[in-house]
Design a protein around this motif. Structure first.
Motif, PDB file in Angstrom:
ATOM      1  N   TYR A 120       0.808  -1.269   0.004  1.00  0.00           N
ATOM      2  CA  TYR A 120       0.014   0.085  -0.022  1.00  0.00           C
ATOM      3  C   TYR A 120       0.731   1.207   0.147  1.00  0.00           C
ATOM      4  O   TYR A 120       0.574   2.248  -0.628  1.00  0.00           O
ATOM      5  N   ARG A 121       1.987   1.236   0.805  1.00  0.00           N
ATOM      6  CA  ARG A 121       3.057   2.311   0.742  1.00  0.00           C
ATOM      7  C   ARG A 121       3.471   2.670  -0.504  1.00  0.00           C
ATOM      8  O   ARG A 121       3.578   3.790  -1.106  1.00  0.00           O
ATOM      9  N   MET A 122       3.956   1.440  -1.278  1.00  0.00           N
ATOM     10  CA  MET A 122       4.321   1.484  -2.568  1.00  0.00           C
ATOM     11  C   MET A 122       3.231   2.103  -3.627  1.00  0.00           C
ATOM     12  O   MET A 122       3.730   2.975  -4.619  1.00  0.00           O
ATOM     13  N   SER A 123       2.030   1.803  -3.393  1.00  0.00           N
ATOM     14  CA  SER A 123       0.803   2.144  -4.179  1.00  0.00           C
ATOM     15  C   SER A 123       0.522   3.702  -4.036  1.00  0.00           C
ATOM     16  O   SER A 123       0.528   4.500  -5.124  1.00  0.00           O
ATOM     17  N   LEU A 124       0.745   4.198  -2.860  1.00  0.00           N
ATOM     18  CA  LEU A 124       0.501   5.707  -2.457  1.00  0.00           C
ATOM     19  C   LEU A 124       1.920   6.429  -3.007  1.00  0.00           C
ATOM     20  O   LEU A 124       1.668   7.606  -3.482  1.00  0.00           O
ATOM     21  N   GLU A 125       3.122   5.852  -3.212  1.00  0.00           N
ATOM     22  CA  GLU A 125       4.161   6.436  -3.812  1.00  0.00           C
ATOM     23  C   GLU A 125       3.875   6.754  -5.249  1.00  0.00           C
ATOM     24  O   GLU A 125       4.167   7.820  -5.656  1.00  0.00           O
ATOM     25  N   LEU A 126       3.309   5.995  -5.746  1.00  0.00           N
ATOM     26  CA  LEU A 126       2.867   6.208  -7.423  1.00  0.00           C
ATOM     27  C   LEU A 126       1.545   6.900  -7.455  1.00  0.00           C
ATOM     28  O   LEU A 126       1.428   7.710  -8.390  1.00  0.00           O
ATOM     29  N   LYS A 127       0.813   6.860  -6.696  1.00  0.00           N
ATOM     30  CA  LYS A 127      -0.672   7.533  -6.785  1.00  0.00           C
ATOM     31  C   LYS A 127      -1.094   8.040  -5.433  1.00  0.00           C
ATOM     32  O   LYS A 127      -1.815   7.516  -4.331  1.00  0.00           O
ATOM     33  N   PRO A 128      -0.352   9.233  -4.952  1.00  0.00           N
ATOM     34  CA  PRO A 128      -0.494   9.820  -3.747  1.00  0.00           C
ATOM     35  C   PRO A 128      -2.022   9.820  -2.948  1.00  0.00           C
ATOM     36  O   PRO A 128      -2.097  10.028  -1.896  1.00  0.00           O
ATOM     37  N   TRP A 129      -3.112   9.963  -3.833  1.00  0.00           N
ATOM     38  CA  TRP A 129      -4.245  10.381  -3.292  1.00  0.00           C
ATOM     39  C   TRP A 129      -5.368   9.291  -3.644  1.00  0.00           C
ATOM     40  O   TRP A 129      -6.429   9.518  -3.428  1.00  0.00           O
ATOM     41  N   ASN A 130      -4.800   7.975  -3.653  1.00  0.00           N
ATOM     42  CA  ASN A 130      -5.709   6.747  -3.705  1.00  0.00           C
ATOM     43  C   ASN A 130      -6.447   6.515  -2.277  1.00  0.00           C
ATOM     44  O   ASN A 130      -5.744   6.214  -1.571  1.00  0.00           O
ATOM     45  N   ILE A 131      -7.498   6.800  -2.267  1.00  0.00           N
ATOM     46  CA  ILE A 131      -8.502   6.473  -1.353  1.00  0.00           C
ATOM     47  C   ILE A 131      -8.178   5.292  -0.610  1.00  0.00           C
ATOM     48  O   ILE A 131      -8.142   4.899   0.566  1.00  0.00           O
ATOM     49  N   HIS A 132      -8.563   4.246  -1.525  1.00  0.00           N
ATOM     50  CA  HIS A 132      -8.495   2.746  -1.176  1.00  0.00           C
ATOM     51  C   HIS A 132      -7.280   2.660  -0.356  1.00  0.00           C
ATOM     52  O   HIS A 132      -7.226   1.706   0.817  1.00  0.00           O
ATOM     53  N   SER A 133      -6.069   2.912  -0.972  1.00  0.00           N
ATOM     54  CA  SER A 133      -4.924   2.399  -0.613  1.00  0.00           C
ATOM     55  C   SER A 133      -4.648   3.305   0.874  1.00  0.00           C
ATOM     56  O   SER A 133      -3.986   2.832   1.935  1.00  0.00           O
ATOM     57  N   MET A 134      -5.160   4.442   0.756  1.00  0.00           N
ATOM     58  CA  MET A 134      -4.828   5.523   2.347  1.00  0.00           C
ATOM     59  C   MET A 134      -5.659   4.758   3.342  1.00  0.00           C
ATOM     60  O   MET A 134      -5.281   4.541   4.440  1.00  0.00           O
ATOM     61  N   GLN A 135      -6.925   4.234   2.757  1.00  0.00           N
ATOM     62  CA  GLN A 135      -7.914   3.652   3.997  1.00  0.00           C
ATOM     63  C   GLN A 135      -7.193   2.409   4.517  1.00  0.00           C
ATOM     64  O   GLN A 135      -7.007   2.221   5.663  1.00  0.00           O
ATOM     65  N   GLN A 136      -6.609   1.388   3.766  1.00  0.00           N
ATOM     66  CA  GLN A 136      -6.186   0.141   3.872  1.00  0.00           C
ATOM     67  C   GLN A 136      -5.053   0.349   4.878  1.00  0.00           C
ATOM     68  O   GLN A 136      -4.727  -0.081   5.915  1.00  0.00           O
ATOM     69  N   LEU A 137      -3.952   1.442   4.425  1.00  0.00           N
ATOM     70  CA  LEU A 137      -2.951   1.616   5.272  1.00  0.00           C
ATOM     71  C   LEU A 137      -3.057   2.231   6.554  1.00  0.00           C
ATOM     72  O   LEU A 137      -2.551   1.770   7.445  1.00  0.00           O
ATOM     73  N   SER A 138      -4.114   3.128   6.646  1.00  0.00           N
ATOM     74  CA  SER A 138      -4.457   3.729   7.839  1.00  0.00           C
ATOM     75  C   SER A 138      -4.965   2.670   8.838  1.00  0.00           C
ATOM     76  O   SER A 138      -4.533   2.696   9.838  1.00  0.00           O
ATOM     77  N   PHE A 139      -5.689   1.816   8.341  1.00  0.00           N
ATOM     78  CA  PHE A 139      -6.280   0.551   9.252  1.00  0.00           C
ATOM     79  C   PHE A 139      -4.988  -0.189   9.720  1.00  0.00           C
ATOM     80  O   PHE A 139      -4.827  -0.632  10.947  1.00  0.00           O
ATOM     81  N   LEU A 140      -3.875  -0.381   8.705  1.00  0.00           N
ATOM     82  CA  LEU A 140      -2.806  -1.362   9.295  1.00  0.00           C
ATOM     83  C   LEU A 140      -1.919  -0.504   9.996  1.00  0.00           C
ATOM     84  O   LEU A 140      -1.434  -1.208  11.144  1.00  0.00           O
ATOM     85  N   TYR A 141      -1.862   0.809   9.880  1.00  0.00           N
ATOM     86  CA  TYR A 141      -1.135   1.533  11.078  1.00  0.00           C
ATOM     87  C   TYR A 141      -1.617   1.392  12.518  1.00  0.00           C
ATOM     88  O   TYR A 141      -1.188   1.180  13.436  1.00  0.00           O
ATOM     89  N   MET A 142      -3.078   1.612  12.332  1.00  0.00           N
ATOM     90  CA  MET A 142      -3.852   1.549  13.503  1.00  0.00           C
ATOM     91  C   MET A 142      -3.660   0.243  14.277  1.00  0.00           C
ATOM     92  O   MET A 142      -3.546   0.011  15.537  1.00  0.00           O
TER      93      MET A 142
END
Length: 179
Positions: A120-142
């Motif tokens: 997901y971090r790699m996905s966000l490096e390529l597309k920083p505002w992808n909502i799905h990746s941001m949501q999933q990564l925030s859940f993983l961080y939590m």
């Protein structure tokens, strides 16, 4: 932007519609899928298999094809085959954000959360505002207690989705947990 990435930006919806139509077993669903795709050809399992083989022969170096293949495997619970398809996609082009999102989803499904986080971090490096990746990564961080990182992502998500009450609740939880 690479040619493969440009294709992946425009083709995922078309591929997914085609996959849905090809994987459908009922004739009524095939008719509905044909109408939505604007096609007059009725697809059945045999023609679906031929279409996949022809597609692979015509464009074996298209990451979007392999990504779609991975999604089909994931829907059918064949995680090993899905992993192989994503690996094939990444061999072709590592710069397609959609590939990394699928990779993250697959890892999450099979319980490999550290690798899902990386994808997901790699996905966000390529597309920083992808909502799905941001949501999933925030859940993983939590999940692992990295609340400052989750707060940062959720705050960014709220810029795009300011009316999402669940995000506000998650942000409140993270702020309180980070204290």
């Amino acid at each position: 932007m690479s040619e493969a990435e440009a294709k992946s930006e425009t083709e995922p919806a078309d591929y997914l519609k085609t996959i849905h139509a090809m994987m459908s077993v009922s004739s009524s669903t095939n008719v509905d899928a044909e109408k939505s795709m604007g096609s007059g050809v009725k697809l059945d399992e045999a023609s679906a298999e031929r279409a996949w083989i022809n597609s692979m022969l015509l464009e074996p170096k298209n990451p979007t094809f392999w990504n779609a293949f991975a999604l089909v495997y994931m829907m059918n619970g064949d995680h090993d085959a899905a992993e192989h398809a994503i690996e094939r996609s990444l061999e072709i082009d590592t710069g397609v954000a959609w590939t990394w999102r699928i990779w993250g989803d697959l890892f999450l499904r099979i319980g490999r959360t550290g690798e899902a986080e990386r994808a997901y971090r790699m996905s966000l490096e390529l597309k920083p505002w992808n909502i799905h990746s941001m949501q999933q990564l925030s859940f993983l961080y939590m999940r692992r207690g990295a609340f400052p990182e989750a707060i940062e992502l959720i705050s960014r998500l709220l810029l795009v989705l300011p009316d999402n009450q669940q995000l506000w609740d998650l942000l409140t939880h993270c702020v309180n947990s980070a204290k």
